[in-house]
Each structure stands twice: as structure tokens, then as C-alpha cells.
Design an enzyme around this catalytic site. Sequence first.
Site, short mmCIF file in Angstrom:
data_model
loop_
_atom_site.label_atom_id
_atom_site.label_comp_id
_atom_site.label_asym_id
_atom_site.label_seq_id
_atom_site.Cartn_x
_atom_site.Cartn_y
_atom_site.Cartn_z
N ASN A 168 124.36 53.30 155.35
CA ASN A 168 125.13 52.06 155.37
C ASN A 168 126.25 52.21 154.34
OD1 ASN A 168 126.12 49.47 155.13
ND2 ASN A 168 124.28 48.62 154.16
N LYS A 220 128.57 50.19 153.73
CA LYS A 220 129.03 48.90 153.20
C LYS A 220 130.57 48.84 153.26
CE LYS A 220 124.95 48.89 150.31
NZ LYS A 220 124.21 48.19 149.26
N HIS A 224 121.12 42.23 156.80
CA HIS A 224 121.13 42.88 155.48
C HIS A 224 121.13 41.79 154.40
CE1 HIS A 224 122.38 45.25 152.03
NE2 HIS A 224 122.04 46.33 152.73
N GLU A 228 122.72 41.53 151.79
CA GLU A 228 124.06 41.17 151.32
C GLU A 228 124.73 40.18 152.28
OE1 GLU A 228 125.60 45.13 150.64
OE2 GLU A 228 124.15 45.39 149.03
N GLU A 237 113.82 46.33 152.74
CA GLU A 237 114.68 46.61 151.61
C GLU A 237 114.48 45.55 150.53
OE1 GLU A 237 118.33 49.06 152.87
OE2 GLU A 237 118.82 46.97 153.21
N GLY A 244 120.77 49.35 145.24
CA GLY A 244 121.87 49.70 144.35
C GLY A 244 121.53 49.64 142.87
N SER A 268 117.83 52.23 146.87
CA SER A 268 117.96 53.32 145.89
C SER A 268 117.29 54.62 146.33
CB SER A 268 117.43 52.87 144.53
OG SER A 268 118.23 51.82 144.01
C1 PEP Z 1 121.44 49.22 151.34
O1 PEP Z 1 122.37 48.53 150.96
O2 PEP Z 1 121.00 49.09 152.50
C2 PEP Z 1 120.85 50.15 150.39
C3 PEP Z 1 119.65 50.57 150.62
O3 PEP Z 1 121.62 50.49 149.32
P1 PEP Z 1 121.26 51.59 148.17
O4 PEP Z 1 120.71 52.80 148.89
O5 PEP Z 1 122.57 51.87 147.53
O6 PEP Z 1 120.25 50.97 147.30
#
Ligand code: PEP
Length: 249
Positions: free
Chosen positions: A10, A12, A93, A95, A163, A169, A209
Site C-alpha cells: 500500500n 498510500k 483502511h 486511515e 491491521e 507506521g 510495521s
Molecule cells: C498500512 O498502512 O497498511 C501499513 C501496514 O503500513 P506500515 O507497513 O507502514 O505500518
Amino acid sequence: MARRKYVVGNWKMNGLTAALGEAQAIFAAAGENKGVDVALCPPFTLIGPMISAAPGAAVGGQDCHAAASGAFTGSVAAPMLADIGASLVIVGHSERREGFGESDADVKAKAGAALAAGLSVILCVGEPREVRESGGAADYVLAQIAGSLPGDFDPARLAIAYEPIWAIGTGLVPTVGDVAAMHGAIRAKLGEQAGGSAAGTMRILYGGSVNAENAAELLGAGDVDGALVGGASLTAGKFVPIIEAAAAL
Ligand code: PEP
């Protein structure tokens, strides 16, 4: 049949056309790791160019509108994604849920629209930190599944991404035991809602992460069928080792 591992990037709101070389390198490596399904979800602006740069690659959106068309300035509909060759879309997601106020009902409508347009769906769920700390993570996530899973769908075309918001992040990750427990609970819930055969087919990805160092351990946890990766999916140097870790399992 065993579920194939699935590793999805992803991007973003990151990536200009100069980044297409990274996508080409990622999909070239994916071609050498045939046991793993690999997809990238760049910003809308890069979907078409990425498909042109890597023909046949699985490229998708990070969101879609629930309506097929209409007066929704700035939005992109699922049939539009399919029309330019996208094969999947992420919905729900955190976000989007947190930053744009999307409810479970919104996510369910988006997932239904995407499936109707012929896309595969990655439906995200995950708890905030305070919910994890209060011991309510499983109840929270299972309620999200109950509220956002479409009523009728092809289980081969719908994956869940677990998630935890506090892991996205941040460099923080749950213990492997906590990941396995949550994925097991999600699969049991899918069995209740969609039937045991569907639950056995559906892939459940972990996201938050994931990087080259922790991928093998997280991807090897019980009921984990792959990873949704943000930051570490932006370059081949960081993403390809995650694909290779999945392939080695
Ligand atoms: C995400 O935004 O779906 C995600 C898992 O981000 P990160 O791997 O940067 O934690």
C-alpha cells in the site's frame, strides 16, 4: 487446497512516475517467487502507468466509492478502477475509517461495489491502542467484521487485513502469539458469517510495521496468509525480502 501467500504493498499518498522503476523491480522479483501472489496499490494517478509499465501485474486502488458514478467530486468508482485494468482495491483502511469518518456500513457498501465491478477486495480491520490496552481488541475487530463484510461474496476474491492501528507506521508490532490469536478469532468469525468453506478459502493478512527483519516470523504465525505492507513496500530493496520471506514458508 492450501491458501497461497499474498503480499500487498500500500503506497498510500506516495509515488510519482519516477517510482515506476521500483514497481517494475518488485514485479520482476514477484515473477521469480511464483508461490506468492504479489500486488501493489499505488495512488490513483499511478495505477494506469504502473499497469503499462508492468503488464499483467496485479495493481489496485486504495479506496473506491460505493456508487458506480455520480456527483461525488474527487472520488473514484470501482468500475473506473476495473476499466483501467486494476484487479483489486483496499477498503476500510484505518486511515480512511479514522481520517475520513468511514463507518462499517460505508466499508461494506464499498466492498460490495468493488466485488460487483469484478475487483478483488482487501477489507481492513484493526483496533486502536486504547482498545488493545483495555483487553477489548478481539471484540472490537470481530464487530468490525460483522458490520463490514458483504452479505454474499466469492471468498476467493475477498481477503481480510488485520491491521492494529497502533502498529501502522510506528515500528511496533504485536507478539506473534497475539497475531495468531486474532487471526484465529477472525477465521472463526468468518466461519460464522460466511460458512466454514468460505472461511477456509479466505486469506487473512497481517499489516502493521512489517519489514524484512520481522516478515518471516509474522508470516509464519498461525492463520496468517500474507501481509499488507505500507512503508516497506515503496522500494524493491525493502519489499522484495518480504516477498522472499513469504515464498520461503
Ligand atoms: C498500512 O498502512 O497498511 C501499513 C501496514 O503500513 P506500515 O507497513 O507502514 O505500518
